[in-house]
Motif scaffolding. Structure first.
Motif, PDB file in Angstrom:
ATOM      1  N   ASN A  67       0.841  -1.186   0.000  1.00  0.00           N
ATOM      2  CA  ASN A  67       0.000   0.000   0.000  1.00  0.00           C
ATOM      3  C   ASN A  67       0.883   1.245   0.000  1.00  0.00           C
ATOM      4  N   GLY A  68       0.511   2.181  -0.834  1.00  0.00           N
ATOM      5  CA  GLY A  68       1.278   3.412  -0.960  1.00  0.00           C
ATOM      6  C   GLY A  68       2.087   3.477  -2.233  1.00  0.00           C
ATOM      7  N   THR A  69       2.177   2.361  -2.986  1.00  0.00           N
ATOM      8  CA  THR A  69       2.888   2.395  -4.258  1.00  0.00           C
ATOM      9  C   THR A  69       1.963   2.877  -5.371  1.00  0.00           C
ATOM     10  N   LEU A  76      10.249   4.028  -1.429  1.00  0.00           N
ATOM     11  CA  LEU A  76       9.057   4.044  -0.584  1.00  0.00           C
ATOM     12  C   LEU A  76       9.557   4.168   0.837  1.00  0.00           C
ATOM     13  N   HIS A  79       8.928   4.773   5.037  1.00  0.00           N
ATOM     14  CA  HIS A  79       8.097   4.718   6.240  1.00  0.00           C
ATOM     15  C   HIS A  79       8.458   5.907   7.116  1.00  0.00           C
ATOM     16  N   ILE A 127       0.864   9.250   2.144  1.00  0.00           N
ATOM     17  CA  ILE A 127      -0.417   8.797   2.662  1.00  0.00           C
ATOM     18  C   ILE A 127      -0.288   8.566   4.162  1.00  0.00           C
ATOM     19  N   TYR A 169      -0.898   6.075   7.040  1.00  0.00           N
ATOM     20  CA  TYR A 169      -0.969   4.616   6.967  1.00  0.00           C
ATOM     21  C   TYR A 169      -0.763   4.010   8.344  1.00  0.00           C
ATOM     22  N   ARG A 214       3.420   7.134   4.958  1.00  0.00           N
ATOM     23  CA  ARG A 214       4.274   6.556   3.942  1.00  0.00           C
ATOM     24  C   ARG A 214       4.430   7.572   2.832  1.00  0.00           C
ATOM     25  N   ARG A 273       9.156  -1.837  -1.703  1.00  0.00           N
ATOM     26  CA  ARG A 273       7.808  -1.561  -2.180  1.00  0.00           C
ATOM     27  C   ARG A 273       7.050  -2.842  -2.494  1.00  0.00           C
TER      28      ARG A 273
END
Length: 375
Positions: free
Chosen positions: A30-32, A44, A46, A91, A93, A99, A219
């Protein structure tokens, strides 16, 4: 309390990105996002934030609003501070964190240097930048715009309507006082009324000397049995219980919970998030929706013995902690309110749906199904 999906959980039910092909077989996290032709993937990341008091509803909602505001300012500041070289899609998350999907508009000649510039720019924004009132205001207005419930439009308005119905129903599904109830019930207006001074003070509170906020992560979802610390929630959240299955009523009247839309009945059922952190189609979507079902009408008042319809579904998730599917009848099949309501009732008592509800729960209480009636 609307469009948390759009604000915080882009792509809960999405297909794998073709841009990941260079990494081989990959289930994207999630987030890609898909890359544009001129973009190259940087990383990506955190972003570890300090958690709010999980027993305090106001603190939980304040953290969500501020973290989403920070995401909005990062979205603007990264290209602004790099002259358009770099782009970021942040986003919120898995409360309390963020993220960031970072890309470079590459010249293809100095790609490693350009990637380093983008990474350093993001790190500098997280560790040192304090956005001004104008940037904060633009982020707040953008978030409120996406959060505000609007009548659906386009070729398939029922799909947008289903998402709005789902998000309006979640506060009526979770027990009051729980963390997920607090997240589900944030009013959309809260995202547009951010005090700039308080927000900057909150950013300062997230920073610690010698403690970097960002950390690069793969990712791709790690293989089963090898989940890393970013695949699960970094903090143990108190259990958010759901109410027993039953009927939920929503109103489209002026001042009601949802705007005008085409759907009159639907069913919401819990969705297993397995593997966690993955952008994949849901179990309900794969096994139940976008296909024809024939239901016997057992109600004595029904004027027909059975009906065959094609069912559609859409998915929402609260920060990837728990997923939900909303199932509704294709308007081309359910041509009347009576048929639509009868089909929804039949779906709610379907043994396959009851099994989805049981399997999606880690407690003795099934997560649905909830028969949603819209008036």
């Amino acid at each position: 309390m609307f469009k948390i999906l759009a604000l915080a959980l882009l792509g809960f039910f999405a297909t794998a990105s073709s841009s990941l092909s260079e990494e081989g077989k990959c289930i994207p996290r999630n987030g890609t996002h898909n890359l544009q032709p001129n973009e190259r993937f940087v990383g990506l990341f955190h972003i570890a934030l300090n958690p709010p008091d999980f027993q305090d509803r106001v603190a939980i909602q304040r953290h969500l609003v501020f973290s989403q505001t920070w995401a909005g300012t990062i979205l603007e500041e990264v290209p602004g501070k790099t002259g358009g070289l770099c782009s970021a899609v942040p986003i919120t998350y898995r409360l309390p964190d963020l993220r960031v999907f970072l890309t470079v508009n590459s010249t293809a000649r100095q790609i490693e240097r350009e990637k380093s510039i983008c990474t350093q720019a993001l790190e500098g924004i997280l560790q040192r930048s304090l956005p001004n009132d104008e940037v904060i205001g633009r982020a707040a207005r953008m978030n409120a715009y996406f959060a505000k419930p609007l009548p659906p439009s386009g070729d398939k308005p029922e799909s947008e309507d289903a998402d709005t119905i789902s998000l309006a129903a979640l506060p009526l599904i979770y027990e009051k006082g729980s963390v997920l109830h607090a997240l589900a019930s944030v009013e959309w207006t809260s995202f547009g009324t951010v005090d700039a001074a308080e927000f900057r003070a909150w950013i300062r509170s997230q920073r610690s000397p010698g403690h970097p906020l960002m950390e690069a992560i793969s990712r791709c979802v790690p293989p089963p049995g090898e989940f890393d610390v970013f695949t699960v929630a970094p903090y143990e959240l108190p259990e958010s219980r759901v109410l027993p299955s039953g009927q939920i009523s929503l109103s489209r009247s002026p001042g009601g919970s949802i705007p005008t839309g085409p759907l009159r009945s639907a069913v919401i059922v819990g969705e297993s998030v397995d593997p966690p952190d993955a952008m994949i189609w849901s179990d309900v979507k794969n096994k139940y929706c976008d296909r024809e079902h024939t239901f016997a009408m057992t109600d004595d008042s029904s004027s027909y013995p059975a009906v065959t319809v094609r069912l559609r579904c859409s998915g929402v998730s609260l920060q990837d902690f728990e997923g939900w599917s909303i199932i509704y009848c294709d308007p081309e099949d359910c041509v009347s309110e009576r048929v639509e309501k009868d089909v929804a009732a039949a779906v709610a008592r379907d043994p396959e749906i009851l099994d989805f509800a049981r399997r999606s729960s880690v407690t003795a209480t099934p997560r649905g199904p909830y028969l949603v009636e819209i008036k």
